[in-house]
Each structure stands twice: as C-alpha cells, then as structure tokens.
Design a protein around this motif. Structure first.
Motif, PDB file in Angstrom:
ATOM      1  N   LEU A  32       7.256  12.033   7.584  1.00 40.52           N
ATOM      2  CA  LEU A  32       5.995  11.309   7.740  1.00 40.52           C
ATOM      3  C   LEU A  32       6.257   9.927   8.325  1.00 40.52           C
ATOM      4  CD1 LEU A  32       4.205  12.092   4.345  1.00 40.52           C
ATOM      5  CD2 LEU A  32       3.886  13.239   6.538  1.00 40.52           C
ATOM      6  N   ASP A  33       5.255   9.422   9.048  1.00 35.34           N
ATOM      7  CA  ASP A  33       5.313   8.062   9.569  1.00 35.34           C
ATOM      8  C   ASP A  33       4.940   7.112   8.438  1.00 35.34           C
ATOM      9  OD1 ASP A  33       4.933   5.586  10.784  1.00 35.34           O
ATOM     10  OD2 ASP A  33       4.102   6.451  12.615  1.00 35.34           O
ATOM     11  N   ALA A  34       5.883   6.281   8.024  1.00 34.01           N
ATOM     12  CA  ALA A  34       5.658   5.387   6.884  1.00 34.01           C
ATOM     13  C   ALA A  34       4.518   4.409   7.142  1.00 34.01           C
ATOM     14  CB  ALA A  34       6.941   4.626   6.557  1.00 34.01           C
ATOM     15  N   ASN A  35       4.257   4.085   8.405  1.00 33.22           N
ATOM     16  CA  ASN A  35       3.215   3.117   8.737  1.00 33.22           C
ATOM     17  C   ASN A  35       1.813   3.734   8.734  1.00 33.22           C
ATOM     18  OD1 ASN A  35       5.016   0.917   9.187  1.00 33.22           O
ATOM     19  ND2 ASN A  35       5.571   1.828  11.145  1.00 33.22           N
ATOM     20  N   GLU A  36       1.732   5.050   8.862  1.00 32.47           N
ATOM     21  CA  GLU A  36       0.430   5.714   8.938  1.00 32.47           C
ATOM     22  C   GLU A  36       0.231   6.711   7.797  1.00 32.47           C
ATOM     23  OE1 GLU A  36       0.093   7.443  12.781  1.00 32.47           O
ATOM     24  OE2 GLU A  36       0.353   5.544  13.858  1.00 32.47           O
ATOM     25  N   ILE A  61      13.728  17.931   1.550  1.00 27.70           N
ATOM     26  CA  ILE A  61      13.570  16.498   1.798  1.00 27.70           C
ATOM     27  C   ILE A  61      12.172  16.176   2.301  1.00 27.70           C
ATOM     28  CG2 ILE A  61      14.308  14.607   3.317  1.00 27.70           C
ATOM     29  CD1 ILE A  61      17.093  15.794   3.316  1.00 27.70           C
ATOM     30  N   LEU A  62      11.623  15.067   1.791  1.00 28.20           N
ATOM     31  CA  LEU A  62      10.462  14.422   2.419  1.00 28.20           C
ATOM     32  C   LEU A  62      10.978  13.115   2.997  1.00 28.20           C
ATOM     33  CD1 LEU A  62       7.558  13.888   3.178  1.00 28.20           C
ATOM     34  CD2 LEU A  62       7.139  13.068   0.853  1.00 28.20           C
ATOM     35  N   GLY A  63      10.956  12.996   4.321  1.00 30.87           N
ATOM     36  CA  GLY A  63      11.541  11.836   4.982  1.00 30.87           C
ATOM     37  C   GLY A  63      10.512  10.775   5.324  1.00 30.87           C
ATOM     38  N   LEU A  64      10.866   9.506   5.030  1.00 37.58           N
ATOM     39  CA  LEU A  64      10.051   8.342   5.404  1.00 37.58           C
ATOM     40  C   LEU A  64      10.943   7.373   6.165  1.00 37.58           C
ATOM     41  CD1 LEU A  64       8.298   7.748   1.936  1.00 37.58           C
ATOM     42  CD2 LEU A  64       7.427   9.089   3.861  1.00 37.58           C
ATOM     43  N   LEU A  79       0.247  12.190   2.144  1.00 35.79           N
ATOM     44  CA  LEU A  79       1.442  12.183   1.311  1.00 35.79           C
ATOM     45  C   LEU A  79       1.361  13.254   0.226  1.00 35.79           C
ATOM     46  CD1 LEU A  79       4.107  10.850   0.399  1.00 35.79           C
ATOM     47  CD2 LEU A  79       2.752   9.227  -0.922  1.00 35.79           C
ATOM     48  N   THR A  80       0.232  13.327  -0.457  1.00 36.01           N
ATOM     49  CA  THR A  80       0.072  14.292  -1.554  1.00 36.01           C
ATOM     50  C   THR A  80       0.142  15.724  -1.060  1.00 36.01           C
ATOM     51  OG1 THR A  80      -1.302  12.693  -2.738  1.00 36.01           O
ATOM     52  CG2 THR A  80      -1.406  14.985  -3.466  1.00 36.01           C
ATOM     53  N   SER A  81      -0.522  16.018   0.032  1.00 30.94           N
ATOM     54  CA  SER A  81      -0.517  17.393   0.556  1.00 30.94           C
ATOM     55  C   SER A  81       0.873  17.794   1.043  1.00 30.94           C
ATOM     56  CB  SER A  81      -1.529  17.526   1.693  1.00 30.94           C
ATOM     57  OG  SER A  81      -1.182  16.677   2.785  1.00 30.94           O
ATOM     58  N   THR A  82       1.619  16.836   1.606  1.00 33.86           N
ATOM     59  CA  THR A  82       2.976  17.145   2.085  1.00 33.86           C
ATOM     60  C   THR A  82       3.915  17.413   0.921  1.00 33.86           C
ATOM     61  OG1 THR A  82       2.602  15.688   3.988  1.00 33.86           O
ATOM     62  CG2 THR A  82       4.867  16.353   3.543  1.00 33.86           C
ATOM     63  N   ILE A  83       3.824  16.615  -0.133  1.00 41.57           N
ATOM     64  CA  ILE A  83       4.660  16.847  -1.320  1.00 41.57           C
ATOM     65  C   ILE A  83       4.341  18.203  -1.930  1.00 41.57           C
ATOM     66  CG2 ILE A  83       5.138  16.069  -3.683  1.00 41.57           C
ATOM     67  CD1 ILE A  83       4.741  13.207  -2.722  1.00 41.57           C
ATOM     68  N   ARG A  84       3.054  18.522  -2.026  1.00 41.30           N
ATOM     69  CA  ARG A  84       2.651  19.809  -2.601  1.00 41.30           C
ATOM     70  C   ARG A  84       3.203  20.966  -1.768  1.00 41.30           C
ATOM     71  NH1 ARG A  84      -2.132  18.620  -3.568  1.00 41.30           N
ATOM     72  NH2 ARG A  84      -1.934  18.433  -5.833  1.00 41.30           N
ATOM     73  N   LYS A  85       3.152  20.834  -0.454  1.00 40.64           N
ATOM     74  CA  LYS A  85       3.677  21.896   0.414  1.00 40.64           C
ATOM     75  C   LYS A  85       5.170  22.094   0.205  1.00 40.64           C
ATOM     76  CE  LYS A  85       3.742  21.009   4.831  1.00 40.64           C
ATOM     77  NZ  LYS A  85       3.347  20.846   6.259  1.00 40.64           N
ATOM     78  N   ASP A 113       0.812  -1.208   0.000  1.00 48.58           N
ATOM     79  CA  ASP A 113       0.000   0.000   0.000  1.00 48.58           C
ATOM     80  C   ASP A 113       0.847   1.260   0.000  1.00 48.58           C
ATOM     81  OD1 ASP A 113       0.949  -0.540   2.514  1.00 48.58           O
ATOM     82  OD2 ASP A 113      -0.825   0.223   3.570  1.00 48.58           O
ATOM     83  N   MET A 114       2.038   1.179   0.627  1.00 48.85           N
ATOM     84  CA  MET A 114       2.940   2.333   0.632  1.00 48.85           C
ATOM     85  C   MET A 114       3.461   2.608  -0.781  1.00 48.85           C
ATOM     86  SD  MET A 114       6.473   2.812   2.787  1.00 48.85           S
ATOM     87  CE  MET A 114       7.567   4.209   2.487  1.00 48.85           C
ATOM     88  N   GLN A 115       3.834   1.559  -1.505  1.00 44.84           N
ATOM     89  CA  GLN A 115       4.309   1.731  -2.878  1.00 44.84           C
ATOM     90  C   GLN A 115       3.209   2.306  -3.767  1.00 44.84           C
ATOM     91  OE1 GLN A 115       6.699  -1.512  -4.596  1.00 44.84           O
ATOM     92  NE2 GLN A 115       6.614  -2.548  -2.617  1.00 44.84           N
ATOM     93  N   GLN A 116       1.990   1.789  -3.612  1.00 43.46           N
ATOM     94  CA  GLN A 116       0.883   2.261  -4.429  1.00 43.46           C
ATOM     95  C   GLN A 116       0.553   3.721  -4.129  1.00 43.46           C
ATOM     96  OE1 GLN A 116      -0.613   0.737  -7.009  1.00 43.46           O
ATOM     97  NE2 GLN A 116       0.954  -0.852  -6.710  1.00 43.46           N
ATOM     98  N   ASN A 117       0.577   4.091  -2.839  1.00 39.53           N
ATOM     99  CA  ASN A 117       0.304   5.484  -2.467  1.00 39.53           C
ATOM    100  C   ASN A 117       1.340   6.424  -3.058  1.00 39.53           C
ATOM    101  OD1 ASN A 117      -2.017   4.962  -1.027  1.00 39.53           O
ATOM    102  ND2 ASN A 117      -0.988   4.827   0.960  1.00 39.53           N
TER     103      ASN A 117
END
Length: 539
Positions: free
Chosen positions: A410-414, A385-388, A420-426, A314-318
């Motif tokens: 971001l917490d990779a498990n949650e 950087i966006l950290g996972l 994810l999308t909103s953080t990348i956009r920011k 699910d992480m890869q797909q997201n």
C-alpha cells in the motif's frame, strides 16, 4: 598385525584430509571497509567476519563507532566522523529530503559519500595504518560502486579487491562486476521510479536509470576521483582501471526473493547470511502473549531506522483503529510506550526479537516498511507481508515478494482506514498468501551450501586466485546492442537540447534580420507604392 593396519588407516586418513583441504588457503590479512551507519548492513558483515577469524585469517574492519559491536579476534578501526555525519543529518531534518525530490536526494547522496570517503581516509587510525610500512593486506572488501576513492587503499597494498554488498543488486553494481546486460528494473534509488508493468512505465524507468548514470558519471565519480588523487599519488587512469579489478562480489540477495537476473559468474548470492547467527529468543512475557493467541498474531514493525514518532499521525491512528477490528493479537514495535487508544490485545515493545516473533507458529501477518533483512526474515519464516514502503530500496523489496504472491503493498501516503482494513482482512482470510509464503520459504532454504559457507568459500577463492579476470566479462566481448539503450537515450537527450538551441538561435536571427530590413532598403521609388500612386494621380 592389527596395530600395523591401524596406523596404515590413520596415515590414509591424513593423506585423504590433505587432499580434501588442498584448496584451503593459509592465514591471510583481510581488510573490510564498511562505512554505513545502518544496523542491517552490520548484521550481514558480522557473521562473515566471525567465520573468517575462525578460519585463521587476520581480519581488520574500518567502520563507524559501535557498528558492528566488537567482534572477538577482529581488529577494529573506528571512524567517529561517520557517526557525526548521520547525527547531523537527523538533527538537521535533512533525512526528510530523501522522501522528496529525487534530484535533492541524489545531490545529498553525492555529498554524503564524498564526506564518507574523506572522513575515512583522513581518520588518524586509518592514516596510521596506511603509513605503517609493516602493514600489509592480501584482500580488501568494499561496498561495490560506492566509495570509489577507497580504490587507492587496494592499490596501496597491491591487494585483491572483493565486493561485499549488504543491499540489493543494481545497475551500478553490475557495471563494476562486468555485467553489461541491459536492465530497466534495478535502479539505485526508487524515488520517482515507476512500479507498473505498462510500456509507458518501462520507458519512464529507462529515462530514470539514464539520469542516474548521468549523475554517476558527471557528478559522483569526479568527486570521488578528487579524493582519490588527494590522498594517493596515483594517476586518473589508475582510478578508472581499478573499477575493473573486482574479483568476486558477494551480494545479500537470493533468486527466490525476486526476479531472475542475467548474472555473471563473479556475482555470488549470499542472501540470508545474517540468519546463520543465533536468533534472540522471546522473553517469558512476550512468549506467553503469543502462545495464548488463539486466533494468531499480527506483527507490526517499521524497521530499525524509522521511529514510529516520525510517522504521520493519521497513519498511526488508522493502523491502530484497523488492527483493533481484528481478533488476532498484535505485537507492535514502537518506542512510544504510552500509546493513546491502545487496546488490550496490543503488546508494545521497543526492541522485539524479530526473528523469534516471525518464526512463532502463531504469527499470521507481518506489517513492515520493507527493509531487505525484514523481508528476508519473513520469507525465511514463511509469513505473509503487508508492505508500507517509505524509503530507498523498500519499494523494490516489497514489489518482488508482491509479484511472488506472498505480499500486498500500500501507498503509505494514500492509505485510508477502509483500504488498510480490507487489505489486512484479505491477507488473513485468503489462504493463497500463506501458501505462497511457505513455498517461497522452501525455495529460499533449499541450497547446496549455507549462505555463510558460500561466502567463506568464495572469499578464500578470491585469495587463492588473485587474478580472477577469467570470471569477468571483458568489455570487448560484449555485443554493442547491450549498450544501445544508454547510448540512444543519451544521444536523444543531448540531441534535443542541441536541436533546441539551434532552433532558438535560428529564430532569433530571423527576428533580428526582419527588424533591420526596412532601414537597409530605403531610397528606391519602386519600393514605396504610396509614392507611385501619388505621381499617377498628379498626372
């Protein structure tokens, strides 16, 4: 006449050159023991070994097979068992235990380091070296506070002990450096460690580090002592005294990348050492892909040690769905070439030239698990950087750059698709992150000496000054309150346990006494009210 002046000038230059290099040392025999099967550690070791060889020193490295690759002029002693241990962990899925309980992970580390010390000292090549009476070393480099059984090698050759850490500084490294300043922000392991600034989190972290110290003193160190006594005919006291023999400790860190710490003079920061090596360029296809990126490039990589196939589906797909929403092109590091639902703006590559990708002017964002060298390369190139984070020191590495304003974590498990999308956009649209990244890059690069020159100078300083005790903070000079946190919490822990045992014994004694009392006081009429009542009724 002019010829006489010419020769006088030549002689003057020769004398001047002699003065300039009066602090240089003669060719020395240097031994480095680096057991870790991680490419990041070897990327740091390689440039220093190269530089020392060019300075005329004789360098011997004891390492796993192939890590690092052979260095010209260096004698390599390879220990195959170090490779086998790692392979056994991966094939047996034991590596997954590192992501679970910190207690399981701690016990695994103790076992792993015990095996590493034993494997190195029992290796045929190492034993041949130790038994050769013509062999001598002036200086031995070790990873500080890890394989302590190897102190015996230092004593065997009566050599100077120097530390060389490819990772972050933690309380254990500071301990062997003689730095007793209290700290609750630098654990050995991040598992179970809180990254909040609240008072409750600080108390929790205080407990966390105390637990690490207990493990270190009660489990880890005794296991290393057993190996030390097995292979060397030295006393237990010698083992503990050797911990105070570190002259200089080089650490792969820099003040621009994290919080300012209370360093002692013998901890030398050489963060960026691997950046002195020439960067691998992009091939023509990748170069064109990035050059033609009108809206910029997002680079995704989870490091050398984590394969994308081990990431949750699910992480890869997201990640794929989220990145597909942006107009930026994506360079995606993965070993899976047949990625499902891959769009045309994604360039898949198994081994990207990471430094060249980050240095490209079109790179706008780096999505990473937060390995130290990856974070360092992003800081050097000024890329947000966006950290996972998922493992060990990655949480701390990313927290440091997050506090400096160039990263979000971001917490990779949650991690949901929306978050994810909103953080990348920011990160892409808010110019604050890019400005902070450029500022950190400038601070990281602005130094009086390059990391490599710094490392070489201090290595030769350790050779020139075999006894570097003048750089250490003596234990007797350390104020008592520097150790109050460790002593207080240890006292509280044992006090609570001891008090609980005393309380349980007391309650058990009370219960036992209460059961025995009716049998001990029979036969007295006054103690039986029912008999007295019957006698009064009869009268």
């Amino acid at each position: 006449m002019h010829l006489e002046f010419y020769w006088l000038a030549v002689l003057f230059c020769l004398f001047l050159q002699k003065d300039l290099y009066q602090d240089s040392v003669q060719a020395a025999n240097i031994l480095g023991i680096f057991s870790y099967h991680f490419s990041s550690h070897n990327l740091v070791v390689r440039p220093l070994a190269n530089a020392l060889v060019k300075r005329g020193h004789n360098v011997t490295l004891i390492t796993p097979v192939g890590m690092p690759t052979d260095i010209e002029g260096v004698r390599h002693i390879r220990v195959p068992k170090l490779n086998q241990r790692v392979q056994e962990m991966i094939e047996g899925d034991q590596i997954l235990d590192f992501f679970g309980s910190k207690w399981i992970a701690s016990l695994m580390v103790v076992s792993m380091l015990y095996n590493m010390s034993s494997d190195i000292l029992s290796d045929k090549g190492v034993q041949k070296m130790l038994q050769n009476r013509n062999e001598r070393f002036d200086l031995v480099m070790l990873e500080p506070s890890a394989l302590e059984a190897l102190y015996g090698v230092v004593e065997h050759y009566n050599a100077t002990l120097m530390g060389f850490s490819g990772g972050n500084v933690n309380w254990s490294t500071e301990e062997v450096a003689g730095n007793f300043a209290p700290s609750i922000n630098d654990p050995i392991s991040s598992l179970g460690y809180s990254r909040s600034n609240s008072l409750l989190s600080k108390i929790y972290n205080w407990v966390h580090i105390t637990e690490e110290k207990l493990l270190k003193h009660l489990i880890f160190r005794p296991s290393q002592l057993r190996i030390f006594k097995k292979f060397f005919n030295f006393s237990e006291q010698k083992f503990y005294n050797m911990r105070e023999k570190y002259s200089v400790i080089l650490v792969n860190n820099h003040i621009s990348m994290g919080r300012v710490r209370s360093n002692v003079p013998n901890i030398i920061e050489v963060g960026g050492l691997h950046l002195t090596e020439p960067a691998e360029p992009c091939d023509s296809k990748l170069q064109k892909f990035m050059d033609d990126a009108e809206h910029g490039v997002i680079y995704f990589s989870m490091g050398q040690e984590i394969m994308v196939q081990f990431l949750p589906e699910d992480m890869q797909q997201n990640l794929m769905k989220s990145l597909d929403q942006f107009k930026q092109r994506v360079v995606w590091k993965t070993e899976l070439y047949n990625m499902p639902n891959k769009s045309d703006n994604v360039y898949v590559i198994e081994q990207p030239p990471q430094r060249a990708v980050l240095a490209h002017p079109n790179t706008r964002l780096f999505i990473t698990n937060g390995g130290l060298l990856s974070v360092m390369e992003a800081v050097y190139s000024g890329v947000p950087i966006l950290g996972l984070p998922v493992f060990f020191d990655q949480f701390i590495n990313l927290r440091n750059v997050n506090l400096r304003g160039m990263a979000e974590v971001l917490d990779a498990n949650e991690m949901t698709l929306e978050i994810l999308t909103s953080t990348i956009r920011k990160l892409l649209e808010n110019p604050r992150y890019a400005l902070k990244a450029k500022k950190m890059s400038q601070s990281f690069r602005d130094r009086p000496m390059s990391p490599l020159d710094t490392a070489v100078w201090w290595t030769e300083y350790a050779l020139r000054n075999k006894d570097a005790s003048h750089m250490r903070l003596n234990t007797e000079d350390v104020p008592l309150y520097y150790e109050w946190d460790w002593g207080l919490l240890l006292g509280l822990r044992f006090g609570i346990v001891f008090g609980s045992v005393i309380y349980l014994v007391y309650k058990l004694f009370q219960k036992t006494s209460a059961r025995r009392r009716p049998f001990q006081v029979t036969g007295t009429v006054s103690q039986h009210p029912s008999l007295l009542d019957r006698r009064s009724q009869t009268q």
